[in-house]
Design a protein around this motif. Structure first.
Motif, PDB file in Angstrom:
ATOM      1  N   THR A 278      50.664  84.507  59.300  1.00  0.00           N
ATOM      2  CA  THR A 278      50.078  84.092  58.022  1.00  0.00           C
ATOM      3  C   THR A 278      49.211  82.849  58.186  1.00  0.00           C
ATOM      4  O   THR A 278      48.146  82.727  57.561  1.00  0.00           O
ATOM      5  N   THR A 279      49.636  81.926  59.038  1.00  0.00           N
ATOM      6  CA  THR A 279      48.853  80.699  59.240  1.00  0.00           C
ATOM      7  C   THR A 279      47.480  81.009  59.836  1.00  0.00           C
ATOM      8  O   THR A 279      46.476  80.412  59.446  1.00  0.00           O
ATOM      9  N   ASP A 282      45.270  82.531  57.131  1.00  0.00           N
ATOM     10  CA  ASP A 282      44.725  81.499  56.245  1.00  0.00           C
ATOM     11  C   ASP A 282      43.578  80.749  56.915  1.00  0.00           C
ATOM     12  O   ASP A 282      42.582  80.409  56.268  1.00  0.00           O
ATOM     13  N   THR A 285      40.494  82.892  56.881  1.00  0.00           N
ATOM     14  CA  THR A 285      39.921  82.877  55.534  1.00  0.00           C
ATOM     15  C   THR A 285      39.157  81.587  55.273  1.00  0.00           C
ATOM     16  O   THR A 285      38.081  81.597  54.657  1.00  0.00           O
ATOM     17  N   ARG A 286      39.685  80.464  55.747  1.00  0.00           N
ATOM     18  CA  ARG A 286      38.994  79.185  55.563  1.00  0.00           C
ATOM     19  C   ARG A 286      37.664  79.172  56.312  1.00  0.00           C
ATOM     20  O   ARG A 286      36.636  78.729  55.776  1.00  0.00           O
ATOM     21  N   VAL A 319      42.487  77.411  49.629  1.00  0.00           N
ATOM     22  CA  VAL A 319      41.353  78.031  50.303  1.00  0.00           C
ATOM     23  C   VAL A 319      40.441  78.735  49.300  1.00  0.00           C
ATOM     24  O   VAL A 319      39.218  78.785  49.471  1.00  0.00           O
TER      25      VAL A 319
END
Length: 345
Positions: A278-279, A282, A285-286, A319
Motif C-alpha cells: 500500500t505504501t 500511495d 499515486t503521488r 494525495v
C-alpha cells in the motif's frame, strides 16, 4: 490602457539576428527578410526573401513564405520551417517510446505511440524464448498473442522511420519489453525533455519511464532483472560444480545460457503482476499527480523535476489534494524556485 501594453498573438515580438549559412554568410539586409520571431500563427508572413526554402509548416503564396501552423520558426541553413506548438508526436530514430498494442497481424504488431500512424513491431525485432539470435519459426507466429496482445503496454526504441512517417520499433535490449506493476499516463510529447536515459529509479521504490512520445509509465521498481538472475543462477551452479577439495568437475552443475534466456524471456511476457504494498501504491499515486502538476504548469518533465515536485508535494498529506488547481500551481512554483536557486533558470 495603452495599445502597446496589449500582447498580440497574431503579431509576435520580433528579434533580428544574423543568420550564418554553412556556405554563405548573409548580410544584414538579407536576414531582414527572414526575421527571427518567437512564434507565428497560421497565415502569418514568415519571410518575403526568396533566398529561403520552405519547409514543414509553411507554404508559398505570391513568392512569399507563410506559416500554415501555430509554432516556432526553425532555420537550418536556408531551410525555413515552423515547428507546431501542439500536435502529434513525430518519431525519430533512436527515440525511447512507450506504446500500446492495437493489433496483432502477420508477423507484426501495430503499436499506438501517439503519432499520426501506428508504429510497427516486427516479430523478428523482439526477444523470444530460446535466445535472441535464434530464427523465428512458425510456432512463434502462432503464439504471438502469448507474447503481446491487444491492450498490452510496452517500451521500445524507434529503429527506423519510413517515408510515410510511420515508425518501426524493436525491443531487442533487455531494458525494453512488456510493462507491468504500474500505471500509465500521458502528457504532451513536447514536455518530455530528451536525454540519454529515459528510465529512472525514484525514491520510494518507484521507477519511471519517460517516453519521448509523451507516454509515461510509473511502476514498482523491479527487484530483479535478467542480468542479475543469470549471474546468480550461474554462480550457484558453478559453486555446486566445485567439490570439497576445491577442484572443478566439468559437466557437474553446468548451466545452459540458452535455457536462462528462454526462462527469462517467458518471464518478460508474463501478465502476472507482483504484489505492490500500500505504501508503494500511495507513492506511485503521488508521483502520478506530481507529473500531472508539471504538465499543467507547462514545465519540461525530467527526473530531477519529478523529484523536486515530489518533495514539494509532501506538504500535502492527502494525495488527492494534489489534483487541486492551487496545489498544482504551488508545486510548479516550488520547482521553479528550486531551479532558480540552483542556477538552472
Amino acid at each position: 490602457m495603452d495599445v502597446s501594453d496589449v500582447i498580440s498573438i497574431s503579431k509576435p515580438s520580433i528579434a533580428r539576428t544574423n543568420v550564418i549559412d554553412s556556405d554563405v554568410e548573409m548580410s544584414d539586409t538579407e536576414t531582414n527578410g527572414a526575421e527571427q520571431t518567437s512564434i507565428v500563427t497560421p497565415g502569418e508572413l514568415v519571410t518575403d526573401d526568396p533566398v529561403w526554402m520552405k519547409g514543414h509548416g509553411t507554404y508559398f503564396l505570391n513568392d512569399n513564405i507563410y506559416s500554415s501552423v501555430a509554432g516556432n520558426v526553425s532555420r537550418v541553413n536556408r531551410l525555413l520551417s515552423v515547428i507546431p506548438l501542439r500536435g502529434k508526436y513525430q518519431p525519430e530514430t533512436g527515440d525511447h517510446v512507450v506504446g500500446r498494442i492495437t493489433e496483432v497481424g502477420n508477423k507484426r504488431w501495430k503499436v499506438d505511440i501517439g503519432a499520426k500512424q501506428d508504429a510497427i513491431l516486427m516479430l523478428g525485432s523482439v526477444n523470444l524464448p530460446g535466445g535472441v539470435l535464434r530464427r523465428k519459426s512458425e510456432s512463434d507466429e502462432l503464439q504471438m498473442r502469448n507474447f503481446l496482445k491487444e491492450g498490452d503496454l510496452l517500451n521500445a526504441e524507434v529503429q527506423s522511420v519510413f517515408s510515410n512517417g510511420s515508425a518501426s520499433l524493436h525491443t531487442r535490449s533487455l531494458k525494453y519489453g512488456k510493462l507491468r506493476n504500474g500505471i500509465f499516463l500521458t502528457v504532451p510529447s513536447r514536455l518530455v525533455v530528451k536525454s540519454k536515459n529515459h528510465t529512472h529509479k525514484l525514491s520510494g521504490d518507484v521507477s519511471v519511464i519517460l517516453g519521448i512520445n509523451g507516454f509515461i509509465w510509473l511502476s514498482k521498481t523491479s527487484t530483479s532483472n535478467f542480468t542479475n538472475n543469470e549471474s546468480n543462477i550461474a554462480g550457484n551452479r558453478v559453486q555446486s560444480a566445485i567439490d570439497g577439495q576445491g577442484s572443478y568437475n566439468p559437466g557437474v552443475g553446468s548451466v545452459s545460457i540458452t535455457r536462462l534466456e528462454e526462462e527469462s524471456s517467458w518471464e518478460i511476457y508474463s501478465d502476472k503482476n507482483e504484489f505492490i504494498p500500500t505504501t508503494v501504491r500511495d507513492t506511485i499515486t503521488r508521483y502520478y499527480n506530481v507529473i500531472r502538476a508539471l504538465s499543467y504548469g507547462e514545465l519540461g518533465i525530467t527526473d530531477q523535476r519529478i523529484t523536486m515536485g515530489y518533495q514539494a508535494s509532501l506538504q500535502y498529506a492527502n494525495v488527492g489534494k494534489l489534483v487541486d488547481k492551487d496545489a498544482m500551481e504551488q508545486i510548479c512554483d516550488d520547482v521553479i524556485t528550486n531551479e532558480k536557486m540552483r542556477g538552472n533558470l
